[in-house]
Design a protein around this motif. Structure first.
Motif, PDB file in Angstrom:
ATOM      1  N   GLY A 167       0.792  -1.219   0.000  1.00 26.37           N
ATOM      2  CA  GLY A 167       0.000   0.000   0.000  1.00 26.37           C
ATOM      3  C   GLY A 167       0.824   1.269   0.000  1.00 26.37           C
ATOM      4  O   GLY A 167       0.259   2.366  -0.005  1.00 26.37           O
ATOM      5  N   GLY A 168       2.140   1.140   0.028  1.00 26.93           N
ATOM      6  CA  GLY A 168       3.006   2.309   0.033  1.00 26.93           C
ATOM      7  C   GLY A 168       3.222   2.868  -1.359  1.00 26.93           C
ATOM      8  O   GLY A 168       2.815   2.278  -2.370  1.00 26.93           O
ATOM      9  N   ALA A 169       3.914   4.002  -1.414  1.00 24.23           N
ATOM     10  CA  ALA A 169       4.127   4.682  -2.691  1.00 24.23           C
ATOM     11  C   ALA A 169       4.931   3.848  -3.683  1.00 24.23           C
ATOM     12  O   ALA A 169       4.755   3.978  -4.899  1.00 24.23           O
ATOM     13  CB  ALA A 169       4.830   6.021  -2.430  1.00 24.23           C
ATOM     14  N   ALA A 170       5.815   2.990  -3.178  1.00 20.15           N
ATOM     15  CA  ALA A 170       6.692   2.234  -4.069  1.00 20.15           C
ATOM     16  C   ALA A 170       6.126   0.885  -4.491  1.00 20.15           C
ATOM     17  O   ALA A 170       6.748   0.180  -5.289  1.00 20.15           O
ATOM     18  CB  ALA A 170       8.044   2.013  -3.379  1.00 20.15           C
ATOM     19  N   GLU A 171       4.942   0.510  -3.975  1.00 20.38           N
ATOM     20  CA  GLU A 171       4.381  -0.800  -4.305  1.00 20.38           C
ATOM     21  C   GLU A 171       4.148  -0.908  -5.817  1.00 20.38           C
ATOM     22  O   GLU A 171       3.550  -0.031  -6.441  1.00 20.38           O
ATOM     23  CB  GLU A 171       3.072  -1.038  -3.568  1.00 20.38           C
ATOM     24  N   GLY A 172       4.673  -1.977  -6.404  1.00 19.84           N
ATOM     25  CA  GLY A 172       4.531  -2.200  -7.828  1.00 19.84           C
ATOM     26  C   GLY A 172       5.507  -1.407  -8.681  1.00 19.84           C
ATOM     27  O   GLY A 172       5.498  -1.539  -9.912  1.00 19.84           O
ATOM     28  N   LYS A 173       6.343  -0.604  -8.056  1.00 18.66           N
ATOM     29  CA  LYS A 173       7.289   0.221  -8.808  1.00 18.66           C
ATOM     30  C   LYS A 173       8.745  -0.095  -8.466  1.00 18.66           C
ATOM     31  O   LYS A 173       9.599  -0.094  -9.342  1.00 18.66           O
ATOM     32  CB  LYS A 173       6.995   1.698  -8.565  1.00 18.66           C
ATOM     33  N   LEU A 174       9.019  -0.320  -7.187  1.00 22.86           N
ATOM     34  CA  LEU A 174      10.354  -0.743  -6.771  1.00 22.86           C
ATOM     35  C   LEU A 174      10.284  -2.160  -6.238  1.00 22.86           C
ATOM     36  O   LEU A 174       9.226  -2.630  -5.809  1.00 22.86           O
ATOM     37  CB  LEU A 174      10.911   0.201  -5.693  1.00 22.86           C
ATOM     38  N   GLN A 175      11.439  -2.852  -6.248  1.00 22.97           N
ATOM     39  CA  GLN A 175      11.507  -4.232  -5.790  1.00 22.97           C
ATOM     40  C   GLN A 175      12.646  -4.400  -4.781  1.00 22.97           C
ATOM     41  O   GLN A 175      13.581  -3.578  -4.731  1.00 22.97           O
ATOM     42  CB  GLN A 175      11.744  -5.186  -6.972  1.00 22.97           C
ATOM     43  N   THR A 176      12.557  -5.468  -4.011  1.00 23.84           N
ATOM     44  CA  THR A 176      13.642  -5.801  -3.081  1.00 23.84           C
ATOM     45  C   THR A 176      14.953  -5.928  -3.848  1.00 23.84           C
ATOM     46  O   THR A 176      14.998  -6.510  -4.943  1.00 23.84           O
ATOM     47  CB  THR A 176      13.327  -7.108  -2.351  1.00 23.84           C
ATOM     48  N   ASP A 177      16.021  -5.380  -3.276  1.00 23.61           N
ATOM     49  CA  ASP A 177      17.380  -5.377  -3.821  1.00 23.61           C
ATOM     50  C   ASP A 177      17.605  -4.329  -4.907  1.00 23.61           C
ATOM     51  O   ASP A 177      18.720  -4.232  -5.441  1.00 23.61           O
ATOM     52  CB  ASP A 177      17.800  -6.761  -4.336  1.00 23.61           C
ATOM     53  N   ASP A 178      16.590  -3.548  -5.266  1.00 27.53           N
ATOM     54  CA  ASP A 178      16.854  -2.396  -6.125  1.00 27.53           C
ATOM     55  C   ASP A 178      17.820  -1.453  -5.403  1.00 27.53           C
ATOM     56  O   ASP A 178      17.741  -1.278  -4.181  1.00 27.53           O
ATOM     57  CB  ASP A 178      15.552  -1.626  -6.418  1.00 27.53           C
ATOM     58  N   ILE A 179      18.708  -0.839  -6.157  1.00 26.96           N
ATOM     59  CA  ILE A 179      19.641   0.142  -5.590  1.00 26.96           C
ATOM     60  C   ILE A 179      19.119   1.537  -5.896  1.00 26.96           C
ATOM     61  O   ILE A 179      18.989   1.929  -7.055  1.00 26.96           O
ATOM     62  CB  ILE A 179      21.060  -0.026  -6.176  1.00 26.96           C
ATOM     63  N   ILE A 180      18.781   2.294  -4.846  1.00 30.28           N
ATOM     64  CA  ILE A 180      18.300   3.664  -5.019  1.00 30.28           C
ATOM     65  C   ILE A 180      19.513   4.583  -5.145  1.00 30.28           C
ATOM     66  O   ILE A 180      20.318   4.697  -4.227  1.00 30.28           O
ATOM     67  CB  ILE A 180      17.409   4.094  -3.845  1.00 30.28           C
ATOM     68  N   GLU A 181      19.621   5.232  -6.300  1.00 29.81           N
ATOM     69  CA  GLU A 181      20.819   6.015  -6.601  1.00 29.81           C
ATOM     70  C   GLU A 181      20.621   7.531  -6.492  1.00 29.81           C
ATOM     71  O   GLU A 181      21.582   8.259  -6.237  1.00 29.81           O
ATOM     72  CB  GLU A 181      21.311   5.674  -8.009  1.00 29.81           C
ATOM     73  N   SER A 182      19.384   7.999  -6.679  1.00 26.37           N
ATOM     74  CA  SER A 182      19.189   9.451  -6.650  1.00 26.37           C
ATOM     75  C   SER A 182      17.736   9.793  -6.336  1.00 26.37           C
ATOM     76  O   SER A 182      16.835   8.967  -6.505  1.00 26.37           O
ATOM     77  CB  SER A 182      19.590  10.085  -7.988  1.00 26.37           C
ATOM     78  N   VAL A 183      17.538  11.012  -5.864  1.00 27.59           N
ATOM     79  CA  VAL A 183      16.208  11.585  -5.641  1.00 27.59           C
ATOM     80  C   VAL A 183      16.205  12.957  -6.303  1.00 27.59           C
ATOM     81  O   VAL A 183      16.997  13.836  -5.933  1.00 27.59           O
ATOM     82  CB  VAL A 183      15.878  11.713  -4.145  1.00 27.59           C
ATOM     83  N   ASP A 184      15.355  13.114  -7.318  1.00 33.37           N
ATOM     84  CA  ASP A 184      15.291  14.378  -8.073  1.00 33.37           C
ATOM     85  C   ASP A 184      16.668  14.793  -8.579  1.00 33.37           C
ATOM     86  O   ASP A 184      17.031  15.982  -8.557  1.00 33.37           O
ATOM     87  CB  ASP A 184      14.678  15.495  -7.218  1.00 33.37           C
ATOM     88  N   GLY A 185      17.435  13.811  -9.011  1.00 32.91           N
ATOM     89  CA  GLY A 185      18.738  14.084  -9.606  1.00 32.91           C
ATOM     90  C   GLY A 185      19.874  14.249  -8.626  1.00 32.91           C
ATOM     91  O   GLY A 185      21.036  14.383  -9.036  1.00 32.91           O
ATOM     92  N   VAL A 186      19.591  14.219  -7.324  1.00 39.26           N
ATOM     93  CA  VAL A 186      20.641  14.360  -6.302  1.00 39.26           C
ATOM     94  C   VAL A 186      21.069  12.962  -5.849  1.00 39.26           C
ATOM     95  O   VAL A 186      20.224  12.131  -5.499  1.00 39.26           O
ATOM     96  CB  VAL A 186      20.141  15.185  -5.101  1.00 39.26           C
ATOM     97  N   ALA A 187      22.366  12.716  -5.850  1.00 35.86           N
ATOM     98  CA  ALA A 187      22.879  11.381  -5.533  1.00 35.86           C
ATOM     99  C   ALA A 187      22.566  10.985  -4.099  1.00 35.86           C
ATOM    100  O   ALA A 187      22.686  11.787  -3.173  1.00 35.86           O
ATOM    101  CB  ALA A 187      24.386  11.336  -5.770  1.00 35.86           C
ATOM    102  N   VAL A 188      22.201   9.728  -3.922  1.00 38.55           N
ATOM    103  CA  VAL A 188      21.986   9.140  -2.605  1.00 38.55           C
ATOM    104  C   VAL A 188      23.294   8.489  -2.174  1.00 38.55           C
ATOM    105  O   VAL A 188      23.791   7.588  -2.849  1.00 38.55           O
ATOM    106  CB  VAL A 188      20.846   8.103  -2.640  1.00 38.55           C
ATOM    107  N   THR A 189      23.869   8.951  -1.071  1.00 42.30           N
ATOM    108  CA  THR A 189      25.177   8.452  -0.642  1.00 42.30           C
ATOM    109  C   THR A 189      25.124   7.595   0.621  1.00 42.30           C
ATOM    110  O   THR A 189      26.112   6.975   0.986  1.00 42.30           O
ATOM    111  CB  THR A 189      26.135   9.635  -0.388  1.00 42.30           C
ATOM    112  N   SER A 190      23.974   7.564   1.274  1.00 42.54           N
ATOM    113  CA  SER A 190      23.827   6.791   2.503  1.00 42.54           C
ATOM    114  C   SER A 190      22.337   6.663   2.803  1.00 42.54           C
ATOM    115  O   SER A 190      21.520   7.434   2.270  1.00 42.54           O
ATOM    116  CB  SER A 190      24.536   7.474   3.672  1.00 42.54           C
ATOM    117  N   PRO A 191      21.966   5.699   3.646  1.00 44.15           N
ATOM    118  CA  PRO A 191      20.555   5.614   4.043  1.00 44.15           C
ATOM    119  C   PRO A 191      20.034   6.922   4.638  1.00 44.15           C
ATOM    120  O   PRO A 191      18.900   7.329   4.355  1.00 44.15           O
ATOM    121  CB  PRO A 191      20.564   4.480   5.072  1.00 44.15           C
TER     122      PRO A 191
END
Length: 361
Positions: A167-191
């Motif tokens: 029921g969350g925003a990512a349901e059906g769009k992201l999967q377990t073990d996907d690597i999240i690399e950026s948010v709005d073009g800004v690099a993700v460097t840590s949790p």
């Protein structure tokens, strides 16, 4: 006259006896003294004592119940190098249950410090609870040292999806073990950086998430949803991963606190890099380290300096925030080098070999 002399003698004896009893009385203080030092490039046995020859296998059966020598930093699956010098972490020993005489001796000592017991053992905690906290901090420092060292060596932290919330925003769009690399073009460097970027905008905001799945890169738009506390979420659990082609383990027990983090990180880098970062010198140091490689302040600076000197060190790496205290307590023959990050510590070691300028306190 005889009676007066006897009275004086008895009075003196009673005074001595009273003084002796007072001297044996417990006082609410503890003594901090130089503790054992450990070469992070070397090996120790089950008691934490340094092994003179880690390459020599233990006899079978062993003559004592102590385990065989084992390397402090163990790396398998990749070539490692040996250095001629040492990178020594330093510790502080704490003596609790002091008598007045012991406290006085500590106050007069040039190496020890006598401080109120509650500074080390708060009144709302037992000694066992404090020791357990110190043990946990020590283990956390090892984890951060591994993360910082691997990042220095080029193995970056990745943020992976550990679960997708129904029921969350990512349901059906992201999967377990996907690597999240950026948010709005800004690099993700840590949790934490991912959490900060999601929470920086109100729930209901559309966020463009860059991710990798099985090596293929893509993007997806997620509309954040409000959690029970009102904070925005994208509906995934996350974990930090840091792929590297070898197995790394730090094995050292019976020591507590976070202050060995920097020296562990330097030890890992020295073992993996082909260069001898010690240049044949005995180098000691202290300082916490976080996942980003920032070196933090520690306590017990005077005792650690004397412990390093006793261990034969000629160079001491000091967190920048501890420089003033270190300068006021440095023993003769020990060169202080100021460091604020892991990068600065590595550059300082390089300068020791080339004769370049060192950042002094």
């Amino acid at each position: 006259m005889r009676r007066r002399g006897l009275t004086v003698l008895l009075g003196a004896l009673l005074t001595l006896l009273l003084g002796w009893q007072i001297g044996r009385a417990d006082v609410p203080y503890v003594a901090l003294s130089p503790g054992p030092t450990v070469d992070t490039l070397g090996a120790v046995n089950g008691s934490g004592d340094t092994c003179t020859d880690p390459a020599t296998p233990a006899p079978s059966p062993p003559p004592s119940p102590e385990p065989a020598c084992q390397l402090v930093i163990q790396i398998t699956g990749a070539p490692t190098t040996e250095s001629k010098g040492q990178l020594r972490m330093v510790t502080v020993s704490v003596q609790s249950g002091m008598t007045l005489l012991e406290a006085i001796r500590g106050w007069l000592s040039g190496e020890d410090a006598v401080v109120p017991r509650k500074l080390i053992y708060p009144e709302n905690k037992t000694e066992q609870e404090v020791e357990q906290e110190n043990k946990q901090e020590f283990e956390n420092s090892q984890t951060s040292a591994e993360t910082a060292a691997l990042k220095f060596l080029g193995y970056q932290v990745q943020v992976a999806v550990s679960q997708v919330t129904a029921g969350g925003a990512a349901e059906g769009k992201l999967q377990t073990d996907d690597i999240i690399e950026s948010v709005d073009g800004v690099a993700v460097t840590s949790p934490q950086s991912l959490l900060d970027m999601v929470r920086a905008k109100p729930a209901g905001t559309t966020l463009r998430i860059g991710y990798a799945r099985g090596g293929a890169k893509s993007t997806v738009d997620l509309v954040s949803k409000a959690a029970d506390d009102g904070s925005p979420r994208i509906g995934v659990g996350i974990k930090a991963v840091q792929p590297h082609p070898f197995e790394l383990r730090i094995k050292l027990d019976k020591i507590g606190g976070p202050s060995a983090g920097m020296m562990f990180a330097l030890g890992i880098i020295d073992k993996v890099k082909p260069e001898d970062m010690t240049h044949g010198k005995v180098i000691a140091g202290t300082g916490t380290i976080d996942d980003e490689g920032r070196v933090g302040a520690i306590g017990g600076v005077p005792q650690k300096l004397h412990g390093a000197k006793e261990a034969g060190a000629t160079v001491f790496l000091v967190p920048a925030a501890n420089c003033a205290e270190a300068k006021a307590n440095v023993p003769d023959g020990l060169t202080l080098v100021k460091v604020g990050t892991l990068d600065e510590a590595v550059k300082a070691l390089d300068a020791l070999g080339t004769g370049g300028p060192l950042p002094s306190c």
